[in-house]
Write a protein that holds these residues in place. Sequence first.
Motif, short mmCIF file in Angstrom:
data_model
loop_
_atom_site.label_atom_id
_atom_site.label_comp_id
_atom_site.label_asym_id
_atom_site.label_seq_id
_atom_site.Cartn_x
_atom_site.Cartn_y
_atom_site.Cartn_z
N LEU A 82 0.84 -1.20 0.00
CA LEU A 82 0.00 0.00 0.00
C LEU A 82 0.88 1.25 0.00
N GLY A 83 1.23 1.69 -1.19
CA GLY A 83 2.13 2.83 -1.29
C GLY A 83 1.46 4.17 -1.44
N GLN A 84 0.15 4.23 -1.09
CA GLN A 84 -0.52 5.53 -1.24
C GLN A 84 0.07 6.55 -0.27
N GLN A 85 0.02 7.83 -0.69
CA GLN A 85 0.49 8.92 0.18
C GLN A 85 -0.19 8.86 1.54
N THR A 86 -1.49 8.63 1.53
CA THR A 86 -2.25 8.62 2.78
C THR A 86 -1.72 7.54 3.72
N MET A 87 -1.33 6.40 3.17
CA MET A 87 -0.85 5.30 3.99
C MET A 87 0.54 5.58 4.53
#
Lengths: 120, 155
Positions: A82-87
């Motif tokens: 999960l490389g999303q910014q939010t994560m």
Amino acid sequence: MAKILVVDDAAFMRMRVVKLLAENGYEVIEAANGQDGVDKYKAEKPDLVLMDITMPIMDGISAVEEIKKIDSNANIVMVSALGQQTMILKSVKAGAKDFIVKPYQPEKVLAAVSRVIKEG
Amino acid sequence: MKVEFINPFVNAALDVLKQEIAAEITRGKMSLEESSVITEDDITVMIGVTGQLSGVVMYSITERTAKNMVAKMLGQPVPVFDDMVESAIAELGNVISGLASAQLEINGYICEIVPPTVVVGRGTIISTVNIKKLVIPLETQYGNLRIAVGLKEKV
């Protein structure tokens, strides 16, 4: 030699990371979910934790928060798909010191482990 | 179901398969599939998606392809489809979906994925309950990977 706790629900991922670390001289212990990771942290007091995020029973972000309550100086590196910014932001806010996105390159994992342990 | 929802998963699969198993990949023709289908492949990895998009993504392969891919990842023969092979294929689905969710976030859809579920065996009915799926087959030198994406936007 430093002791690393690898927390990931995927047995295959644990096997790969354990092999990589062991071949590079680290002592390695494993946990299959966040709660297991917290329990093993209390019992083994590793020098560093490699933590996945998406796991059953307790996810990695929650596990980081729980470990930080036990040891505010805990060295935790997230290794997640999960490389999303939010994560990434959630992980850092919880107390992680680095974030590696899967699929990882072995040299990046080794470099992160070495650096975070050294910096403390 | 929009085409823009499937592209991140296909692109992520191309990246992951190239990196993990040096796959040479040919994209097949996209098709639309009904919400309820019977599995034709030996292994189907299902990844639930929640957030601004919700639904399921499914990755399907034969047992032979699974063993071929994992053998390449391990650098050794894999004669039997066992728990470790199942875990490896589930993790491939997880990693592809994770990368795709990062792209979806860039595209303006914030989503989360849940731990994978693996269905082993053909002939199982899997329903995405009124969400049709877009399907793309990817052909590799190890065998084919079928990606089916059934997502709907939160209103």
